[in-house]
Design an enzyme around this catalytic site. Structure first.
Site, PDB file in Angstrom:
ATOM      1  N   TRP A  33       1.993   1.621  -3.490  1.00  0.00           N
ATOM      2  CA  TRP A  33       0.918   2.305  -4.523  1.00  0.00           C
ATOM      3  C   TRP A  33       1.144   3.814  -4.479  1.00  0.00           C
ATOM      4  CZ3 TRP A  33      -1.486   1.305  -8.656  1.00  0.00           C
ATOM      5  CH2 TRP A  33      -2.589   2.295  -9.159  1.00  0.00           C
ATOM      6  N   TRP A  47     -18.928   8.986 -22.499  1.00  0.00           N
ATOM      7  CA  TRP A  47     -19.579   9.382 -21.180  1.00  0.00           C
ATOM      8  C   TRP A  47     -21.039   9.530 -21.477  1.00  0.00           C
ATOM      9  CZ3 TRP A  47     -17.008   7.374 -17.670  1.00  0.00           C
ATOM     10  CH2 TRP A  47     -15.333   6.888 -17.658  1.00  0.00           C
ATOM     11  N   TRP A  81      -8.190   6.716  -9.210  1.00  0.00           N
ATOM     12  CA  TRP A  81      -9.669   6.768 -10.197  1.00  0.00           C
ATOM     13  C   TRP A  81      -9.371   6.319 -11.550  1.00  0.00           C
ATOM     14  CZ3 TRP A  81     -14.534   7.684  -9.372  1.00  0.00           C
ATOM     15  CH2 TRP A  81     -15.148   8.017  -8.196  1.00  0.00           C
ATOM     16  N   TRP A 130     -14.764   9.728 -14.902  1.00  0.00           N
ATOM     17  CA  TRP A 130     -14.294   9.480 -13.638  1.00  0.00           C
ATOM     18  C   TRP A 130     -13.598  10.769 -13.062  1.00  0.00           C
ATOM     19  CZ3 TRP A 130      -9.137  11.277 -13.667  1.00  0.00           C
ATOM     20  CH2 TRP A 130      -8.674  11.674 -14.873  1.00  0.00           C
ATOM     21  N   ASN A 147     -10.871   1.742   1.840  1.00  0.00           N
ATOM     22  CA  ASN A 147     -10.254   1.496   0.734  1.00  0.00           C
ATOM     23  C   ASN A 147     -11.063   0.388  -0.254  1.00  0.00           C
ATOM     24  OD1 ASN A 147      -8.070   2.138  -1.194  1.00  0.00           O
ATOM     25  ND2 ASN A 147      -7.709  -0.167  -1.172  1.00  0.00           N
ATOM     26  N   GLU A 161       0.687  -1.099  -0.118  1.00  0.00           N
ATOM     27  CA  GLU A 161       0.057   0.170   0.034  1.00  0.00           C
ATOM     28  C   GLU A 161       0.909   1.308  -0.044  1.00  0.00           C
ATOM     29  OE1 GLU A 161      -3.041  -0.325  -0.344  1.00  0.00           O
ATOM     30  OE2 GLU A 161      -3.614  -2.205  -0.038  1.00  0.00           O
TER      31      GLU A 161
END
Length: 493
Positions: A295, A323, A399, A376, A358, A292
């Protein structure tokens, strides 16, 4: 009473330590280097309302107020003031302050967004022209972006490869101890009043639920890490996916504001593993936790090499994605009124606490992007405003991962089913009951589909009337999303 020698030292030109996302005393290389010079040290924070960096969102402003309060208190105990300035151009504010106090140098921690890098370069150049030393330090990452490259000399695009390479490197240096004494200048400059910045919400005070959950500041970060290592590390690999359990570290906002460094976390974790009785799965839990942190490191690499990551897809074929913007659908998602309990629980937890589990972040993001076909970027902006851990790198990278447009992205055909996700990770519905109280009367896992007849009979009439029906059919939404993704060139698996 200070001796003449000490008083003479206090009248030497000071070193300004320009604090940004490193609001701590321990393992603070810029501060440590300034103290080591023997010059008086002047810690300074300049509020950036969006000149070069993204202006902090509402939840981040709440955290910043309390973090600066804690930092000022810690500095005062060491004998130093914290100077606050607010300016539309933070770099110019630092240059003006350096001239005002006759600074010998300005030290700061490096940032990694393109506009911030350019500002820092310009400030360094102008300070040098004025005869003022300017030094920058790594205060916030284990591995700076340009130090991790593949065999072709290019940045990694796949997280597992990136992190495997990072784990093959030498162990990060041990964290620096906090200074016990910071000698300030004899006549410190005027500081802004923090309350005058109006960072806290008042009418209404939508952050009233933040206080019971969070303790911003370096001491709060240390307590959170210690609690995690003692009580939550064991079982982390599986418990981190369970929003109904306290299985995560909750260190993300402390990392975001630099109240703790990743080096401190790294070494505290390994010290803990070396000094406690280790269960058989301890290494797996520790590696999952470190991933983590990894990331976050990977996200900063993506930000460094892709400055528009918060606005533009990394995979350019997604620039033409079909979209279907729908303001009503977006607002229903923001308010936690979609009719899907695990989604609504997450969005309400976010609003009430400034944080979301998360696993649930992935569920709500997938629902917005894929079932509702909302851009997004809308979700990224909402999280930026409502998360206390809103991070310019991790928020955007995550995202884009869900959207399928980012590096190492989730495949477009991976569409989380919120009913199945809820049953798998909140099997008894305890997380949902906490955050969607109108469903609290529903027994067991029936809470995941409150609209069916058997579930409706087990909830109060008021609750049943208040909770909305599902805003979209999941299969229809999935089919629509798959068709939209398949319309992109090269998107077929």
């Amino acid at each position: 009473m200070p001796t003449p020698h000490k008083e003479a030292e206090r009248t030497r030109p000071p070193i300004i330590v320009w604090l940004r996302q490193d609001l701590r005393l321990a393992d603070q290389p810029a501060l440590a280097a300034a103290v080591d010079t023997g010059h008086p040290v002047l810690p300074v924070y300049v509020l950036d309302d969006g000149h070069h960096a993204l202006a902090p969102g509402g939840a981040s402003r709440w955290w910043l107020h309390h973090s600066l309060t804690a930092l000022a208190r810690d500095l005062k105990r060491c004998g130093s003031p914290l100077i606050l300035r607010r300016d539309g151009h933070p770099g110019r504010a630092i240059e003006a302050l350096a001239a005002e106090v006759g600074a010998a140098g300005v030290y700061w921690g490096r940032r990694y967004a393109a506009a911030e890098i350019e500002e820092d370069k310009a400030v360094k150049s102008r300070l040098a022209q004025a005869g003022i030393e300017a030094r920058s330090f790594n205060t916030s990452l284990l591995f700076e972006p340009w130090t991790i490259e593949n065999k072709s000399g290019r940045p990694y695009q796949v997280f597992t490869q990136y992190w495997r390479f990072c784990r093959s490197q030498s162990e990060p240096p041990a964290p620096l101890a906090a200074p016990t004494r910071i000698r300030g200048p004899a006549h410190p400059p005027k500081s802004d009043d923090l309350d005058g910045w109006a960072l806290l919400p008042t009418k209404p005070d939508w952050a009233k639920g933040f206080g019971p959950m969070w303790q911003p500041g370096e001491a709060g970060a240390a307590d959170r890490l210690d609690h995690f290592l003692q009580d939550r590390l064991r079982g982390y690999k599986t418990d981190r996916d369970r929003p109904d359990k306290d299985g995560t570290s909750c260190l993300s906002p402390h990392l975001r504001f630099g109240e703790i460094s990743p080096r401190q976390i790294w070494h505290a974790l390994h010290h803990h593993l070396a000094t406690v009785r280790r269960p058989p799965d301890a290494d797996a839990d520790a590696e999952t936790f470190l991933s983590e942190i990894g990331w976050r490191e990977f996200s900063y690499s993506l930000l460094y090499y892709n400055p528009e990551i918060a606005r533009q897809p990394l995979k350019m074929q997604f620039a033409g994605f079909p979209w279907e913007p729908d303001r009503q659908a977006l607002e229903a998602w923001q308010r936690g009124m979609t009719g899907y309990p695990i989604v609504d629980a997450g969005m309400r937890q976010l609003w009430a606490t400034g944080w979301m589990h998360n696993r649930v972040r992935m569920i709500v993001a997938s629902f917005l992007i894929k079932h509702l076909l909302q851009p997004w970027q809308e979700g990224e902006r909402w999280f930026w405003d409502t998360l206390v851990d809103a991070d310019p790198a991790s928020n955007a990278a995550s995202w884009q991962w869900v959207a399928g447009s980012g590096a190492d992205a989730s495949p477009y055909f991976r569409i989380f089913n919120p009913l199945l996700q809820g049953r798998k990770f909140d099997p008894n519905g305890d997380y949902i009951r906490r955050w969607v109280p109108e469903l609290a009367g529903i027994d067991g896992d029936r809470i995941h589909e409150p609209g069916n007849e058997s579930s409706a009979r087990r909830t109060s009439k008021a609750g049943a009337a208040a909770y909305p029906p599902p805003m979209i059919d999941l299969m229809a939404g999935r089919d629509r999303a798959l068709a939209a993704f398949a319309s992109l060139n090269g998107s077929q698996p």
